[in-house]
Design an enzyme around this catalytic site. Structure first.
Site, PDB file in Angstrom:
ATOM      1  N   TYR A   1       0.731 -44.652  49.886  1.00 41.35           N
ATOM      2  CA  TYR A   1      -0.399 -45.320  50.547  1.00 41.35           C
ATOM      3  C   TYR A   1      -1.613 -45.434  49.624  1.00 41.35           C
ATOM      4  O   TYR A   1      -2.741 -45.216  50.057  1.00 41.35           O
ATOM      5  CB  TYR A   1      -0.786 -44.561  51.831  1.00 41.35           C
TER       6      TYR A   1
ATOM      7  N   TYR B   1       3.726 -45.884  65.721  1.00 40.04           N
ATOM      8  CA  TYR B   1       4.135 -45.499  64.366  1.00 40.04           C
ATOM      9  C   TYR B   1       5.218 -44.439  64.480  1.00 40.04           C
ATOM     10  O   TYR B   1       5.020 -43.399  65.123  1.00 40.04           O
ATOM     11  CB  TYR B   1       2.959 -44.950  63.545  1.00 40.04           C
TER      12      TYR B   1
ATOM     13  N   ASP C   1       9.043 -38.945  70.440  1.00 36.65           N
ATOM     14  CA  ASP C   1       8.749 -38.695  69.027  1.00 36.65           C
ATOM     15  C   ASP C   1       7.560 -37.740  68.972  1.00 36.65           C
ATOM     16  O   ASP C   1       6.408 -38.149  69.018  1.00 36.65           O
ATOM     17  CB  ASP C   1       8.452 -40.007  68.302  1.00 36.65           C
TER      18      ASP C   1
ATOM     19  N   LYS D   1       6.731 -32.550  60.824  1.00 37.25           N
ATOM     20  CA  LYS D   1       5.361 -32.094  60.512  1.00 37.25           C
ATOM     21  C   LYS D   1       5.086 -30.596  60.754  1.00 37.25           C
ATOM     22  O   LYS D   1       5.336 -29.798  59.868  1.00 37.25           O
ATOM     23  CB  LYS D   1       4.352 -32.988  61.218  1.00 37.25           C
TER      24      LYS D   1
HETATM   25  C1  LIG Z   1       4.261 -38.923  60.587  1.00 40.22           C
HETATM   26  C2  LIG Z   1       5.065 -39.432  61.707  1.00 40.22           C
HETATM   27  C3  LIG Z   1       6.399 -39.830  61.521  1.00 40.22           C
HETATM   28  C4  LIG Z   1       7.039 -39.859  60.160  1.00 40.22           C
HETATM   29  O1  LIG Z   1       7.185 -38.592  59.613  1.00 40.22           O
HETATM   30  P1  LIG Z   1       7.393 -38.458  58.027  1.00 40.22           P
HETATM   31  O2  LIG Z   1       7.722 -37.024  57.823  1.00 40.22           O
HETATM   32  O3  LIG Z   1       6.076 -38.847  57.405  1.00 40.22           O
HETATM   33  O4  LIG Z   1       8.490 -39.368  57.633  1.00 40.22           O
HETATM   34  C5  LIG Z   1       7.120 -40.221  62.629  1.00 40.22           C
HETATM   35  N1  LIG Z   1       6.570 -40.247  63.846  1.00 40.22           N
HETATM   36  C6  LIG Z   1       5.304 -39.873  64.076  1.00 40.22           C
HETATM   37  C7  LIG Z   1       4.758 -39.903  65.466  1.00 40.22           C
HETATM   38  C8  LIG Z   1       4.489 -39.472  63.011  1.00 40.22           C
HETATM   39  O5  LIG Z   1       3.214 -39.139  63.229  1.00 40.22           O
END
Ligand SMILES: *Cc1c(COP(=O)(O)O)cnc(C)c1O
Length: 423
Positions: A15, A142, A236, A265
């Site tokens: 980015y 996202y 997610d 994360k």
């Molecule tokens: C950051 C994020 C992803 C992607 O995770 P990465 O480890 O960066 O590939 C997917 N979904 C959500 C909601 C996110 O915030």
């Protein structure tokens, strides 16, 4: 040459427009909520290093868990073989997730956790001889940067070069009390085709969209309707997981059952890349067959990496301590007080707060990520040794839970001051 200058000759950053970007800040060590650079400057990591860090940098309990594991078993193949960290992590996580979640599938990051969920749901239908070809997602969503994850995300200037290669997805507006009847109509039109394999969503908070918050009751109703038509619900929780929204998982705000959960994360406390996709027994059983072609043919070289699993377990040790929820409640209360303080400010369009997340949307007319305001704000905070990355005209905090009240106050003060540079 210092580290930043050497970096500029050989590294390509995510980015980042490499032509115009400043030299990167070279971090040599981290401790608690702080990152330290080569010159000894201390940066307050107010966004938990892209939303990953939960307990603080270089936390000794997590560091020693990795060290111990590295001296025992660093990695081994995960097909036909297993190991204690992966088994134990699956057991301990399932005990914390909704009790319909029955199986844990490992991968490497948030995007792969989403890919796995999408592939599982498509193949769930395929294996039953009733293929479904559609996915439903929210506008502005996202879900990651790989092709499947991009496909279920918003079409934006970021995705433009790839749009022709993304599979088609049906997008729903984020539900509000005002638009809900209209959203339901659109939803029903899609569901009635009986071609919608799954509905994927960021529960309660759309992170990358600018910390947009929506009501659990409306999400519940959407999931309920999905289930009426067999459509599987994928939560997610890559960003919302592990306490971000005030509860351990955002799905705890829901009454409807979800079918799959994506985690990454905060899963390892921010120490190691690890992704997890969990699913129900019903989904798992759709893959059990004498027919080998019903197997879930997906895997990564580092699936279930023992170091990552070990540190995720160490992170869960801390999650189980009273200090974990106490800190989250404390940060949430501080955020709420700040939101009250800022309410009615002429330059503030909206303040959004849930758990440890607070976002201030600045009233700056027609702005986007590419507007210079975002860059000016980023520099403004960096000059004050605050690591914050505004999303367009949205300034937000999403700190490690060890952040102190006085450090939070530093962030709040800087946000108030930053409004002065917004024309
Ligand atoms: C950051 C994020 C992803 C992607 O995770 P990465 O480890 O960066 O590939 C997917 N979904 C959500 C909601 C996110 O915030």
């Amino acid at each position: 040459m210092n580290l930043s200058e050497r970096d500029a000759k050989v590294v390509w950053h995510p980015y980042t427009q490499m032509l115009t970007a400043d030299l990167p800040v070279a971090i040599v060590r981290g401790e608690g909520a702080y990152l330290y650079d080569e010159q000894g400057n201390a940066y307050l990591d107010a966004i938990a290093s892209w939303w990953t860090n939960t307990h603080g940098h270089a936390h000794p309990h997590l560091a020693s868990a990795i060290s111990r594991q590295a001296q025992t078993l660093e990695h081994c193949i995960f097909a036909g073989f297993t190991h204690a960290p992966a088994v134990e992590l699956a057991e301990r996580l399932l005990a914390k997730l909704p009790n319909n979640q029955a199986r844990v599938f490992y991968s490497d990051n948030g995007s792969t956790a989403v890919e796995v969920a999408l592939k599982m749901t498509f193949q769930y239908w395929h294996n039953q001889g009733k293929p479904r070809r559609r996915v439903l997602a929210f506008e502005n969503a996202y879900h990651g940067d790989t092709f499947g994850a991009m496909s279920v995300g918003d079409r934006s200037p970021f995705s433009a070069p790839f749009n022709p290669f993304l599979f088609e997805v049906s997008f729903l507006p984020l539900p509000t009390r005002d638009n809900f009847e209209a959203v339901k109509q659109v939803l029903l039109q899609h569901l009635q085709t009986e071609d919608v394999a799954s509905f994927i969503f960021e529960p309660l908070v759309q992170g990358t969209a600018g910390m947009l918050i929506y009501e659990p009751a409306l999400l519940d109703e959407i999931i309920r309707l999905c289930h009426e038509y067999g459509t599987l619900a994928i939560a997610d929780e890559v960003m919302t997981g592990f306490g971000r929204t005030g509860k351990l998982f955002a799905n705890e705000y829901l009454s409807e059952q979800i079918d799959l959960v994506c985690l990454s994360k905060g899963l390892t406390g921010g120490f190691m890349p690890l992704g997890i996709t969990t699913c129900t027994t019903r989904i798992y059983e759709a893959f059990l067959s004498e027919d080998r072609y019903k197997t879930f043919f997906h895997g990564h070289s580092y699936t279930g990496n023992p170091l990552a699993c070990a540190v995720a377990l160490a992170s869960l040790d801390l999650v189980d301590l009273p200090a974990f929820s106490a800190n989250i409640a404390r940060i949430s209360a501080q955020h709420e007080a700040f939101a009250k303080r800022l309410a009615g400010h002429a330059k503030v369009k909206e303040i959004r707060h849930l758990g440890t997340i607070i976002a201030v949307e600045i009233d700056a007319g027609n702005t986007s990520y590419f507007n210079s305001l975002r860059d000016r704000l980023y520099q403004f905070f960096l000059q004050r040794f605050l690591l914050m990355r505004p999303l367009g005209n949205v300034v937000y905090l999403l700190p490690p839970y060890c952040i102190t009240d006085s450090d939070l106050e530093r962030c709040y003060t800087a946000i108030v001051e930053s409004l002065e540079i917004c024309v």
